[in-house]
Design a protein around this motif. Structure first.
Motif, PDB file in Angstrom:
ATOM      1  N   GLU A   1       1.088  -1.155  -0.236  1.00 37.13           N
ATOM      2  CA  GLU A   1      -0.212  -0.444  -0.415  1.00 37.13           C
ATOM      3  C   GLU A   1       0.767   1.306   0.019  1.00 37.13           C
ATOM      4  N   LYS A   2       0.733   1.923  -1.189  1.00 28.85           N
ATOM      5  CA  LYS A   2       1.796   3.326  -0.794  1.00 28.85           C
ATOM      6  C   LYS A   2       0.437   4.595  -0.838  1.00 28.85           C
ATOM      7  N   SER A   3       0.926   5.362  -0.364  1.00 27.38           N
ATOM      8  CA  SER A   3      -0.043   7.251  -0.959  1.00 27.38           C
ATOM      9  C   SER A   3      -0.145   7.171  -2.483  1.00 27.38           C
ATOM     10  N   ALA A   4      -1.017   7.606  -3.022  1.00 29.28           N
ATOM     11  CA  ALA A   4      -1.066   8.033  -4.412  1.00 29.28           C
ATOM     12  C   ALA A   4      -0.420   9.410  -4.433  1.00 29.28           C
ATOM     13  N   THR A   5       0.684   9.714  -4.011  1.00 30.08           N
ATOM     14  CA  THR A   5       1.539  11.090  -4.190  1.00 30.08           C
ATOM     15  C   THR A   5       2.083  10.703  -5.701  1.00 30.08           C
ATOM     16  N   LYS A   6       2.875  11.686  -6.242  1.00 30.21           N
ATOM     17  CA  LYS A   6       3.595  11.375  -7.842  1.00 30.21           C
ATOM     18  C   LYS A   6       4.742  10.471  -7.267  1.00 30.21           C
ATOM     19  N   ASN A   7       5.501  10.300  -6.537  1.00 30.16           N
ATOM     20  CA  ASN A   7       6.865   9.119  -5.971  1.00 30.16           C
ATOM     21  C   ASN A   7       6.798   8.644  -5.072  1.00 30.16           C
ATOM     22  N   GLU A   8       5.727   8.510  -4.658  1.00 31.02           N
ATOM     23  CA  GLU A   8       4.858   6.680  -4.358  1.00 31.02           C
ATOM     24  C   GLU A   8       3.787   5.536  -5.822  1.00 31.02           C
ATOM     25  N   LEU A   9       3.621   6.805  -6.180  1.00 35.54           N
ATOM     26  CA  LEU A   9       2.992   5.421  -7.371  1.00 35.54           C
ATOM     27  C   LEU A   9       4.620   5.306  -8.576  1.00 35.54           C
ATOM     28  N   LYS A  10       5.618   6.392  -8.433  1.00 36.49           N
ATOM     29  CA  LYS A  10       6.707   5.615  -9.407  1.00 36.49           C
ATOM     30  C   LYS A  10       7.238   5.070  -8.280  1.00 36.49           C
ATOM     31  N   GLU A  11       7.202   4.089  -7.362  1.00 33.75           N
ATOM     32  CA  GLU A  11       7.570   3.580  -6.622  1.00 33.75           C
ATOM     33  C   GLU A  11       7.190   2.061  -6.705  1.00 33.75           C
ATOM     34  N   LEU A  12       5.392   2.260  -6.828  1.00 31.52           N
ATOM     35  CA  LEU A  12       4.709   1.088  -6.719  1.00 31.52           C
ATOM     36  C   LEU A  12       4.591   0.750  -8.202  1.00 31.52           C
ATOM     37  N   TRP A  13       4.784   2.084  -8.855  1.00 32.77           N
ATOM     38  CA  TRP A  13       4.721   0.984 -10.812  1.00 32.77           C
ATOM     39  C   TRP A  13       6.107   0.645 -11.020  1.00 32.77           C
ATOM     40  N   LYS A  14       7.252   0.549  -9.950  1.00 29.45           N
ATOM     41  CA  LYS A  14       8.393   0.105 -10.303  1.00 29.45           C
ATOM     42  C   LYS A  14       8.193  -1.529 -10.353  1.00 29.45           C
ATOM     43  N   GLN A  15       7.807  -1.393  -8.377  1.00 30.36           N
ATOM     44  CA  GLN A  15       7.367  -3.794  -8.249  1.00 30.36           C
ATOM     45  C   GLN A  15       6.438  -4.041  -8.729  1.00 30.36           C
ATOM     46  N   VAL A  16       5.221  -3.137  -9.388  1.00 25.23           N
ATOM     47  CA  VAL A  16       4.221  -3.988  -9.950  1.00 25.23           C
ATOM     48  C   VAL A  16       4.306  -4.389 -11.829  1.00 25.23           C
ATOM     49  N   LYS A  17       4.962  -3.185 -12.330  1.00 21.27           N
ATOM     50  CA  LYS A  17       5.406  -3.460 -13.922  1.00 21.27           C
ATOM     51  C   LYS A  17       5.264  -4.280 -14.993  1.00 21.27           C
ATOM     52  N   ASP A  18       5.468  -5.617 -13.802  1.00 19.32           N
ATOM     53  CA  ASP A  18       5.883  -6.832 -14.707  1.00 19.32           C
ATOM     54  C   ASP A  18       5.037  -7.694 -14.061  1.00 19.32           C
ATOM     55  N   HIS A  19       3.746  -7.318 -13.598  1.00 16.87           N
ATOM     56  CA  HIS A  19       3.217  -8.322 -12.981  1.00 16.87           C
ATOM     57  C   HIS A  19       1.197  -8.440 -13.017  1.00 16.87           C
ATOM     58  N   ALA A  20       1.069  -6.351 -12.917  1.00 16.42           N
ATOM     59  CA  ALA A  20      -0.189  -6.370 -13.009  1.00 16.42           C
ATOM     60  C   ALA A  20      -0.497  -6.268 -14.104  1.00 16.42           C
ATOM     61  N   GLY A  21      -0.474  -6.640 -15.215  1.00 15.35           N
ATOM     62  CA  GLY A  21      -1.055  -6.508 -16.607  1.00 15.35           C
ATOM     63  C   GLY A  21      -1.701  -5.510 -17.178  1.00 15.35           C
ATOM     64  N   ILE A  22      -0.843  -4.512 -16.870  1.00 18.00           N
ATOM     65  CA  ILE A  22      -1.465  -2.782 -17.414  1.00 18.00           C
ATOM     66  C   ILE A  22      -0.322  -1.718 -18.066  1.00 18.00           C
ATOM     67  N   LYS A  23      -0.474  -1.056 -18.701  1.00 22.52           N
ATOM     68  CA  LYS A  23       0.651  -0.229 -19.591  1.00 22.52           C
ATOM     69  C   LYS A  23       0.847   0.723 -18.594  1.00 22.52           C
ATOM     70  N   ARG A  24       2.023   1.370 -18.376  1.00 21.83           N
ATOM     71  CA  ARG A  24       2.289   2.273 -17.740  1.00 21.83           C
ATOM     72  C   ARG A  24       1.569   3.562 -17.839  1.00 21.83           C
ATOM     73  N   GLN A  25       1.159   4.334 -19.038  1.00 20.32           N
ATOM     74  CA  GLN A  25      -0.235   5.436 -18.834  1.00 20.32           C
ATOM     75  C   GLN A  25      -1.933   4.809 -17.687  1.00 20.32           C
ATOM     76  N   GLU A  26      -1.709   3.465 -19.086  1.00 24.68           N
ATOM     77  CA  GLU A  26      -3.242   3.536 -17.627  1.00 24.68           C
ATOM     78  C   GLU A  26      -3.097   4.170 -16.086  1.00 24.68           C
ATOM     79  N   PHE A  27      -1.988   2.307 -16.132  1.00 28.31           N
ATOM     80  CA  PHE A  27      -1.798   3.030 -14.052  1.00 28.31           C
ATOM     81  C   PHE A  27      -1.539   4.266 -13.865  1.00 28.31           C
ATOM     82  N   TYR A  28      -1.278   5.202 -14.438  1.00 25.59           N
ATOM     83  CA  TYR A  28      -0.866   6.912 -14.081  1.00 25.59           C
ATOM     84  C   TYR A  28      -2.875   6.912 -13.346  1.00 25.59           C
ATOM     85  N   LYS A  29      -3.019   6.363 -14.810  1.00 16.56           N
ATOM     86  CA  LYS A  29      -5.272   7.549 -15.439  1.00 16.56           C
ATOM     87  C   LYS A  29      -5.615   6.730 -13.967  1.00 16.56           C
TER      88      LYS A  29
END
Length: 158
Positions: free
Chosen positions: A64-92
């Motif tokens: 769990e992260k707060s949805a701040t820019k830095n925390e989302l960036k950190e979460l994306w690094k962790q989940v990008k290969d396992h979430a089944g979603i593209k980067r821009q969809e993630f941020y949207k």
């Protein structure tokens, strides 16, 4: 006796397919905090047009992260290969959210007989698929497992 939380979540058909068919999705992203923890069970309801309870998985761990820019960036690094979603969809997806949750899971199992919503409503009249999530009680759990062709006694004890 219930020894774990049982969560029911709604998932779009494309993501349900990545969980149960392709097996490429290993983390479910949420904008709302839940109480699930390691060993809990999550049922997956596939939203329109399917409207079907397709299967379930076991929670491995939750981040769990707060949805701040830095925390989302950190979460994306962790989940990008396992979430089944593209980067821009993630941020949207997380736009306007205050929290970002990643539910990592194991043992995803598709029901032998996926359950159409109308069939389940015959057995559990007050069941409404959640917008986000809802907890199930023991009776609801057992009914869904039996209708799906599964043994309800396989519930994990956490």
């Amino acid at each position: 006796m219930m020894l774990c939380h049982i969560l029911l979540i709604s998932v779009k058909p494309e993501y349900a397919n990545k969980i149960f068919e392709d097996k490429t999705k290993k983390v479910e992203l949420r904008r709302v905090r839940t109480r699930v923890k390691t060993g809990d069970i999550v049922f997956v309801y596939v939203s329109s047009p399917k409207k079907t309870f397709i299967g379930f998985f076991e929670v491995d761990f939750v981040i769990e992260k707060s949805a701040t820019k830095n925390e989302l960036k950190e979460l994306w690094k962790q989940v990008k290969d396992h979430a089944g979603i593209k980067r821009q969809e993630f941020y949207k997806y997380y736009e306007g959210a205050s929290v970002a949750v990643g539910i990592y899971f194991i043992n995803a199992k598709k029901f032998e007989k996926p359950i159409e919503l109308h069939r389940l409503k015959d057995k559990i009249s007050n069941l409404r698929p959640p917008q986000s999530y809802r907890y199930l009680n023991e009776k609801e759990y057992e009914t869904i497992m039996l209708l799906g062709g599964e043994n309800p006694s396989m519930m994990t004890n956490n």
